[in-house]
Design an enzyme around this catalytic site. Structure first.
Site: not given
Ligand SMILES: [Zn+2]
Length: 264
Positions: A2-3, A107
């Site tokens: 996500p940015e 992750r």
């Protein structure tokens, strides 16, 4: 990962539902996360405000505490009104007086930590959608930059919030080659770049971010800016402006897509 637009979307989604809620219980299912939060007591604290800084989500708690979350590759914060059947990859559950905040992270690279002061400001550069971000600031930082412009754009200590996808979209919108040295940009190009940064990020926020793999909003919905991506992931497809097949290169181990006709 996500940015800025994705994190902003998550923050906006959580803000109204979570503000003023009290943390009743924190359940941690992950040793890495337990270590990050070791000895810190947030049970009983109230969420005063939720905001974004760069790619970080900041939960401002009472008594000056901040719970800071970085989602990294695959982290998600999901809000549930009632406890539902268990999800996979849950690393923590924060029980509030009216619902649950679930930190899901396939992750396990996401970060959740507590800090008393806003030490993020020391680590991060300006917010690209704030008034502090102008041509003067950009020009001054570019002038000292020997790295390729794409790498420069992703440096969180200069501009906070831009990552691999938006750096490419911004450079395509500005017509600048991703390998150009930062300090080689002329005044007109700096102007164009600043405008592209603001326009691309604002448009992406309006479309609730980009979902290419893991990103979901706090209510489980996906973004839709992936339908508006002009360059990212389009290798060999015709450029939307000039029809030249789009090229793919590697920069610092990351893939960059660009049009060699439109980006000089
Ligand atoms: Zn083109």
């Amino acid at each position: 990962m996500p940015e800025l637009p994705e994190v902003e979307t998550i923050v906006q989604g959580l803000k109204t539902t979570l503000s003023q809620q009290k943390i009743e219980q924190v359940r941690i299912y992950d040793s890495k996360l337990a270590k990050m939060l070791a000895g810190k007591q947030i049970t009983g604290k109230r969420i005063v405000n939720i905001r974004r800084r760069g790619k970080y989500i900041i939960f401002e708690l009472n008594e000056g505490l901040n719970l800071i979350v970085h989602l990294r590759m695959s982290g998600r914060l999901l809000y549930q009104q009632n406890e539902r059947k268990p999800l996979r990859w849950v690393r923590a559950v924060i029980k509030l007086d009216n619902g649950l905040l679930v930190f899901q992270d396939r992750r396990r690279l996401g970060v959740m930590e507590l800090s008393r002061s806003d030490d993020l400001n020391c680590r991060l550069g300006v917010e690209p959608l704030s008034p502090e971000f102008d041509s003067d600031y950009l020009g001054q930082k570019l002038a000292a930059g020997k790295r390729p412009i794409k790498v420069f754009l992703m440096d969180q200590a200069i501009i906070a919030g831009i990552g691999n996808i938006y750096a490419q979209e911004i450079l395509f919108a500005a017509g600048i080659h991703p390998r150009r040295q930062a300090l080689s940009l002329g005044d007109n190009e700096i102007e164009r770049l600043g405008e592209a940064i603001r326009n691309v990020l604002r448009l992406a926020i309006r479309h609730q971010g980009t979902t290419v793999s893991d990103f979901q909003n706090a209510d489980g919905t996906e973004g839709n800016f992936q339908n508006l991506l002009k360059i990212y992931g389009r290798e060999k497809e015709p450029c939307l402006i000039c029809q030249t097949p789009i090229k793919r290169i590697k920069q610092q181990g990351r893939t960059t897509y660009f049009c060699e006709q439109c980006q000089k």
